[in-house]
Design an enzyme around this catalytic site. Structure first.
Site, PDB file in Angstrom:
ATOM      1  N   ASP A  30     -24.857 -49.504  14.161  1.00 64.10           N
ATOM      2  CA  ASP A  30     -23.814 -50.520  13.962  1.00 64.10           C
ATOM      3  C   ASP A  30     -22.985 -50.149  12.739  1.00 64.10           C
ATOM      4  O   ASP A  30     -23.519 -49.765  11.692  1.00 64.10           O
ATOM      5  CB  ASP A  30     -24.477 -51.895  13.770  1.00 64.10           C
ATOM      6  CG  ASP A  30     -23.483 -53.039  13.895  1.00 64.10           C
ATOM      7  OD1 ASP A  30     -23.654 -53.864  14.806  1.00 64.10           O
ATOM      8  OD2 ASP A  30     -22.535 -53.111  13.085  1.00 64.10           O
ATOM      9  N   HIS A  92     -21.411 -66.188  18.926  1.00 65.91           N
ATOM     10  CA  HIS A  92     -21.189 -65.134  17.930  1.00 65.91           C
ATOM     11  C   HIS A  92     -20.969 -63.757  18.534  1.00 65.91           C
ATOM     12  O   HIS A  92     -21.143 -62.735  17.874  1.00 65.91           O
ATOM     13  CB  HIS A  92     -22.363 -65.076  16.934  1.00 65.91           C
ATOM     14  CG  HIS A  92     -21.990 -64.529  15.584  1.00 65.91           C
ATOM     15  ND1 HIS A  92     -21.837 -63.186  15.340  1.00 65.91           N
ATOM     16  CD2 HIS A  92     -21.716 -65.141  14.426  1.00 65.91           C
ATOM     17  CE1 HIS A  92     -21.499 -63.001  14.087  1.00 65.91           C
ATOM     18  NE2 HIS A  92     -21.415 -64.172  13.513  1.00 65.91           N
ATOM     19  N   HIS A  99     -24.465 -55.986  24.544  1.00 65.79           N
ATOM     20  CA  HIS A  99     -25.149 -55.119  23.583  1.00 65.79           C
ATOM     21  C   HIS A  99     -26.340 -55.845  22.975  1.00 65.79           C
ATOM     22  O   HIS A  99     -26.325 -57.062  22.817  1.00 65.79           O
ATOM     23  CB  HIS A  99     -24.196 -54.637  22.481  1.00 65.79           C
ATOM     24  CG  HIS A  99     -23.443 -55.737  21.805  1.00 65.79           C
ATOM     25  ND1 HIS A  99     -22.318 -56.318  22.346  1.00 65.79           N
ATOM     26  CD2 HIS A  99     -23.654 -56.370  20.617  1.00 65.79           C
ATOM     27  CE1 HIS A  99     -21.865 -57.248  21.527  1.00 65.79           C
ATOM     28  NE2 HIS A  99     -22.666 -57.310  20.472  1.00 65.79           N
ATOM     29  N   HIS A 101     -28.690 -55.878  19.605  1.00 67.44           N
ATOM     30  CA  HIS A 101     -28.848 -55.440  18.221  1.00 67.44           C
ATOM     31  C   HIS A 101     -30.344 -55.213  17.958  1.00 67.44           C
ATOM     32  O   HIS A 101     -31.162 -56.082  18.278  1.00 67.44           O
ATOM     33  CB  HIS A 101     -28.407 -56.533  17.237  1.00 67.44           C
ATOM     34  CG  HIS A 101     -26.974 -56.921  17.312  1.00 67.44           C
ATOM     35  ND1 HIS A 101     -26.036 -56.497  16.383  1.00 67.44           N
ATOM     36  CD2 HIS A 101     -26.296 -57.717  18.172  1.00 67.44           C
ATOM     37  CE1 HIS A 101     -24.861 -57.016  16.675  1.00 67.44           C
ATOM     38  NE2 HIS A 101     -24.983 -57.772  17.755  1.00 67.44           N
TER      39      HIS A 101
HETATM   40  P1  AMP Z   1     -21.570 -59.148  18.214  1.00 67.43           P
HETATM   41  O1  AMP Z   1     -21.175 -60.162  17.181  1.00 67.43           O
HETATM   42  O2  AMP Z   1     -22.945 -59.399  18.773  1.00 67.43           O
HETATM   43  O3  AMP Z   1     -20.528 -58.992  19.307  1.00 67.43           O
HETATM   44  O4  AMP Z   1     -21.684 -57.775  17.442  1.00 67.43           O
HETATM   45  C1  AMP Z   1     -20.761 -56.728  17.555  1.00 67.43           C
HETATM   46  C2  AMP Z   1     -21.220 -55.645  16.621  1.00 67.43           C
HETATM   47  O5  AMP Z   1     -20.489 -54.462  16.902  1.00 67.43           O
HETATM   48  C3  AMP Z   1     -21.014 -55.956  15.140  1.00 67.43           C
HETATM   49  O6  AMP Z   1     -22.288 -55.938  14.484  1.00 67.43           O
HETATM   50  C4  AMP Z   1     -20.101 -54.826  14.658  1.00 67.43           C
HETATM   51  O7  AMP Z   1     -20.406 -54.378  13.368  1.00 67.43           O
HETATM   52  C5  AMP Z   1     -20.340 -53.754  15.703  1.00 67.43           C
HETATM   53  N1  AMP Z   1     -19.260 -52.813  15.881  1.00 67.43           N
HETATM   54  C6  AMP Z   1     -17.956 -53.098  16.104  1.00 67.43           C
HETATM   55  N2  AMP Z   1     -17.248 -51.953  16.219  1.00 67.43           N
HETATM   56  C7  AMP Z   1     -18.133 -50.935  16.079  1.00 67.43           C
HETATM   57  C8  AMP Z   1     -18.013 -49.509  16.094  1.00 67.43           C
HETATM   58  N3  AMP Z   1     -16.847 -48.895  16.286  1.00 67.43           N
HETATM   59  N4  AMP Z   1     -19.125 -48.776  15.900  1.00 67.43           N
HETATM   60  C9  AMP Z   1     -20.324 -49.383  15.711  1.00 67.43           C
HETATM   61  N5  AMP Z   1     -20.494 -50.710  15.690  1.00 67.43           N
HETATM   62  C10 AMP Z   1     -19.409 -51.481  15.869  1.00 67.43           C
END
Ligand code: AMP
Length: 137
Positions: A30, A92, A99, A101
């Site tokens: 991330d 959120h 995805h 986490h």
């Molecule tokens: P969510 O709030 O569950 O949709 O989390 C989306 C996650 O994607 C966040 O933790 C961001 O930091 C991560 N994210 C967004 N763009 C990128 C990227 N280009 N590379 C890696 N992680 C990303």
């Protein structure tokens, strides 16, 4: 489903710190980690939310999640981890591609903070809800 930043990562159009890949799954660090080693595990199948994901793609993710969690915890030395999966902006979700986490937890103050405001489940409400959910499956 509209393309997202994760579509570009899957297609190799923008870079990522890749930790795992097979024909159905990609995992990468991330970009805004909650703790060192915070990893995202995504299906390559385009689906916005978990309820839209096929059984096949879900199984492919589930098959590698424990292995990735083990590797992340082993490398970071974290004593535990949270596996978080957000669906919908109300929950959120910021990137509209499913995805998971994997967030290492080494101390009470790092990683994922959780507000857990539990309610009580009464017998009759529980029985009715469970019956409705069984019928919807
Ligand atoms: P969510 O709030 O569950 O949709 O989390 C989306 C996650 O994607 C966040 O933790 C961001 O930091 C991560 N994210 C967004 N763009 C990128 C990227 N280009 N590379 C890696 N992680 C990303």
């Amino acid at each position: 489903m509209a393309d997202t930043i994760f579509t570009k990562i899957i297609n190799g159009d923008i870079p990522c710190h890749r930790v795992y890949e097979d024909d159905k799954v990609l995992a990468f660090l991330d970009i805004g980690p909650l703790s060192p080693g915070h990893t995202l595990v995504i299906p390559k199948e385009p689906a916005e939310t978990i309820d839209q994901l096929s059984d096949d793609a879900a199984a492919a993710v589930g098959r590698v999640l424990p292995r990735i969690a083990r590797a992340v915890m082993s490398v970071t030395g974290a004593a535990g981890c949270n596996v978080l999966q957000n669906n919908g902006s109300i929950a959120h979700q910021e990137v509209q591609h499913v995805h998971f986490h994997v967030i290492p937890k080494s101390s009470p103050s790092d990683g994922l903070g959780i507000g857990w405001k539990s309610m009580e489940l009464s017998g009759d409400v529980g029985a009715k809800l469970a019956e409705q959910i069984r019928a919807a499956l």
